[in-house]
Scaffold this motif. Structure first.
Motif, mmCIF file in Angstrom:
data_model
loop_
_atom_site.group_PDB
_atom_site.id
_atom_site.type_symbol
_atom_site.label_atom_id
_atom_site.label_comp_id
_atom_site.label_asym_id
_atom_site.label_seq_id
_atom_site.Cartn_x
_atom_site.Cartn_y
_atom_site.Cartn_z
ATOM 1 N N ALA A 40 38.584 31.048 44.219
ATOM 2 C CA ALA A 40 37.989 32.010 43.292
ATOM 3 C C ALA A 40 38.469 33.424 43.595
ATOM 4 C CB ALA A 40 36.468 31.936 43.371
ATOM 5 N N CYS A 41 38.569 33.766 44.881
ATOM 6 C CA CYS A 41 39.094 35.074 45.274
ATOM 7 C C CYS A 41 40.539 35.245 44.819
ATOM 8 C CB CYS A 41 39.023 35.240 46.786
ATOM 9 S SG CYS A 41 37.367 35.440 47.433
ATOM 10 N N ALA A 42 41.354 34.215 45.037
ATOM 11 C CA ALA A 42 42.764 34.292 44.666
ATOM 12 C C ALA A 42 42.926 34.500 43.166
ATOM 13 C CB ALA A 42 43.483 33.022 45.113
ATOM 14 N N ILE A 43 42.163 33.754 42.374
ATOM 15 C CA ILE A 43 42.245 33.879 40.916
ATOM 16 C C ILE A 43 41.827 35.281 40.475
ATOM 17 C CG2 ILE A 43 41.230 33.086 38.744
ATOM 18 C CD1 ILE A 43 41.020 30.294 40.062
ATOM 19 N N ALA A 44 40.740 35.799 41.068
ATOM 20 C CA ALA A 44 40.263 37.136 40.704
ATOM 21 C C ALA A 44 41.287 38.212 41.057
ATOM 22 C CB ALA A 44 38.937 37.417 41.407
ATOM 23 N N LEU A 45 41.934 38.081 42.204
ATOM 24 C CA LEU A 45 42.906 39.087 42.622
ATOM 25 C C LEU A 45 44.182 39.031 41.794
ATOM 26 C CD1 LEU A 45 42.419 38.857 46.481
ATOM 27 C CD2 LEU A 45 41.844 40.792 45.022
ATOM 28 N N VAL A 46 44.626 37.829 41.445
ATOM 29 C CA VAL A 46 45.788 37.710 40.562
ATOM 30 C C VAL A 46 45.484 38.352 39.216
ATOM 31 C CG1 VAL A 46 47.207 36.089 39.251
ATOM 32 C CG2 VAL A 46 46.773 35.675 41.679
ATOM 33 N N ALA A 47 44.290 38.091 38.676
ATOM 34 C CA ALA A 47 43.889 38.698 37.405
ATOM 35 C C ALA A 47 43.856 40.223 37.515
ATOM 36 C CB ALA A 47 42.527 38.160 36.983
ATOM 37 N N LEU A 48 43.351 40.720 38.645
ATOM 38 C CA LEU A 48 43.293 42.171 38.843
ATOM 39 C C LEU A 48 44.686 42.775 38.933
ATOM 40 C CD1 LEU A 48 41.200 44.409 39.208
ATOM 41 C CD2 LEU A 48 41.336 44.038 41.678
ATOM 42 N N MET A 49 45.593 42.079 39.589
ATOM 43 C CA MET A 49 46.979 42.550 39.647
ATOM 44 C C MET A 49 47.575 42.668 38.247
ATOM 45 S SD MET A 49 48.425 43.056 42.772
ATOM 46 C CE MET A 49 50.156 42.567 42.626
ATOM 47 N N LEU A 50 47.294 41.675 37.399
ATOM 48 C CA LEU A 50 47.846 41.677 36.039
ATOM 49 C C LEU A 50 47.197 42.751 35.172
ATOM 50 C CD1 LEU A 50 48.021 37.812 35.452
ATOM 51 C CD2 LEU A 50 49.912 39.362 35.996
ATOM 52 N N VAL A 51 45.880 42.892 35.267
ATOM 53 C CA VAL A 51 45.171 43.878 34.451
ATOM 54 C C VAL A 51 45.600 45.298 34.810
ATOM 55 C CG1 VAL A 51 42.900 44.901 33.991
ATOM 56 C CG2 VAL A 51 43.179 42.418 33.964
ATOM 57 N N LEU A 52 45.740 45.556 36.112
ATOM 58 C CA LEU A 52 46.122 46.892 36.576
ATOM 59 C C LEU A 52 47.634 47.116 36.543
ATOM 60 C CD1 LEU A 52 43.717 47.318 39.628
ATOM 61 C CD2 LEU A 52 43.440 48.178 37.288
ATOM 62 N N ARG A 53 48.364 46.052 36.193
ATOM 63 C CA ARG A 53 49.826 46.118 36.117
ATOM 64 C C ARG A 53 50.450 46.591 37.432
ATOM 65 N NH1 ARG A 53 50.971 48.610 30.025
ATOM 66 N NH2 ARG A 53 49.800 46.986 28.884
ATOM 67 N N ARG A 54 49.929 46.048 38.526
ATOM 68 C CA ARG A 54 50.480 46.395 39.832
ATOM 69 C C ARG A 54 51.773 45.619 40.078
ATOM 70 N NH1 ARG A 54 46.622 48.888 43.110
ATOM 71 N NH2 ARG A 54 45.450 50.263 41.699
ATOM 72 N N SER A 55 52.682 46.252 40.779
ATOM 73 C CA SER A 55 53.964 45.624 41.076
ATOM 74 C C SER A 55 53.808 44.527 42.126
ATOM 75 C CB SER A 55 54.939 46.689 41.585
ATOM 76 O OG SER A 55 56.128 46.089 42.049
ATOM 77 N N TRP A 56 54.551 43.432 41.923
ATOM 78 C CA TRP A 56 54.578 42.343 42.898
ATOM 79 C C TRP A 56 55.662 42.573 43.952
ATOM 80 C CZ3 TRP A 56 50.963 38.449 42.668
ATOM 81 C CH2 TRP A 56 50.206 38.373 41.491
ATOM 82 N N GLN A 57 56.419 43.651 43.794
ATOM 83 C CA GLN A 57 57.534 43.913 44.693
ATOM 84 C C GLN A 57 57.118 44.036 46.163
ATOM 85 O OE1 GLN A 57 60.695 43.780 43.843
ATOM 86 N NE2 GLN A 57 61.315 44.131 45.984
ATOM 87 N N PRO A 58 55.951 44.677 46.469
ATOM 88 C CA PRO A 58 55.590 44.810 47.885
ATOM 89 C C PRO A 58 55.415 43.486 48.629
ATOM 90 C CG PRO A 58 54.322 46.342 46.553
ATOM 91 C CD PRO A 58 55.045 45.440 45.599
ATOM 92 N N ILE A 59 55.145 42.392 47.895
ATOM 93 C CA ILE A 59 54.972 41.096 48.572
ATOM 94 C C ILE A 59 56.097 40.133 48.218
ATOM 95 C CG2 ILE A 59 52.491 41.238 48.943
ATOM 96 C CD1 ILE A 59 52.083 39.697 46.369
ATOM 97 N N ALA A 60 57.202 40.686 47.765
ATOM 98 C CA ALA A 60 58.373 39.851 47.518
ATOM 99 C C ALA A 60 59.117 39.632 48.838
ATOM 100 C CB ALA A 60 59.299 40.521 46.498
ATOM 101 N N GLY A 61 59.652 38.462 48.996
ATOM 102 C CA GLY A 61 60.461 38.180 50.178
ATOM 103 C C GLY A 61 59.666 38.088 51.461
ATOM 104 N N ARG A 62 60.200 38.673 52.515
ATOM 105 C CA ARG A 62 59.641 38.509 53.851
ATOM 106 C C ARG A 62 58.240 39.087 53.971
ATOM 107 N NH1 ARG A 62 63.476 40.101 58.731
ATOM 108 N NH2 ARG A 62 64.620 38.416 57.689
#
Length: 293
Positions: A40-62
């Protein structure tokens, strides 16, 4: 003001998680409870990332992999074992074992993170260990089953310590929201695998079950752990984890008031000693003194 209140809010939220979990485990098997909470936490945080349009770049790769490892240790291993232990031992005693987290974090932090502690902080850590020892020793003499529950709580401590040190070494520079998202995604996968492989899942979807999962998901896993990582990013690992010494006393009061759990005089003494240790570790040095970390 928020910086001063953050440790107190964290302690209250983390303490309440033991009470909510103890209630929820009447209706759900422990690993399933943890898996649902983390998913439930993971789903909520993914939704928040999408709503706020935050970049996924900081957790890309290593960096994303590092955050995933920290999350699996902190949120999966750190929760799964003690939730099983809650079936065998009182909530306050499980919480007290988890207050070993600061001592082990400080010891390993000296080597891995090169953090330094003042003499008073070492005394505080020693007092915390003594307080835990009083209660755990009594439990070991009283009941083999209760002692097994406390051993499982210690497995959770290992997960918390390893995850905290790993986060401090590799993840401090990652923005909080992307970092938390990667952590909870990995933790939910590990917990789901654990529920599938290690237990026969049981669920009775009552109002109490739903309420306990909702509280531990929103208020503890997202709110409490968010505060924890924010404090960790701004301070040393030893000082941040020292807040766990205040959790047992708070959890004991909540368990007494809400669950009817009683404390022996020896247990009360252990909680007081452990709380004194927390105060010493977090005490601000006088001007001219050497700061920790």
């Amino acid at each position: 003001m928020l910086a001063r209140l953050a440790p107190l809010i964290f302690v209250l939220l983390w303490s309440s998680s033991f009470i909510a979990a103890k209630t929820g485990l009447r209706y759900l098997s422990p690993l399933l409870f943890v898996a649902i909470r983390l998913a439930a936490c993971a789903i909520a945080l993914v939704a928040l990332m999408l709503v706020l349009r935050r970049s996924w770049q900081p957790i890309a790769g290593r960096q994303g992999l590092h955050c995933a490892v920290a999350g699996a240790l902190l949120n999966a291993v750190g929760l799964m074992a003690p939730h099983v232990g809650l079936l065998m031992a009182p909530a306050a005693q499980i919480a007290l074992v988890q207050s070993l987290t600061p001592l082990l974090t400080a010891a390993f932090g000296l080597v891995l993170l090169r953090e330094r502690l003042r003499t008073g902080q070492w005394l505080g850590l020693a007092l915390g260990l003594a307080g835990v020892g009083l209660v755990v020793g009594q439990a070991a003499l009283e009941s083999a089953t209760r002692f097994q529950g406390l051993v499982l709580a210690f497995v959770g401590v290992i997960g918390l310590v390893a995850g905290t040190l790993y986060f401090g070494r590799f993840c401090r520079g990652v923005p909080l929201l992307p970092s938390a998202t990667a952590q909870f995604l990995s933790a939910s996968v590990v917990a789901a695998l654990g529920a599938w492989l290690l237990e026969a899942p049981r669920a009775d979807w009552t109002g109490g079950a739903i309420a306990s999962i909702a509280w531990n998901t929103v208020m503890v896993s997202m709110g409490g752990m968010g505060l924890y990582f924010a404090m960790l990013a701004r301070g040393t690992a030893a000082r941040t984890t020292a807040n766990f010494y205040l959790v047992p006393g708070t959890a004991a009061l909540l368990a007494w008031g809400l669950l009817g759990e009683r404390l022996s005089p020896l247990a009360v003494a252990g909680l007081v000693v452990a709380s004194a240790g927390c105060w010493l570790v977090n005490a601000v040095p006088r001007a001219g003194g050497r700061a920790a970390g």
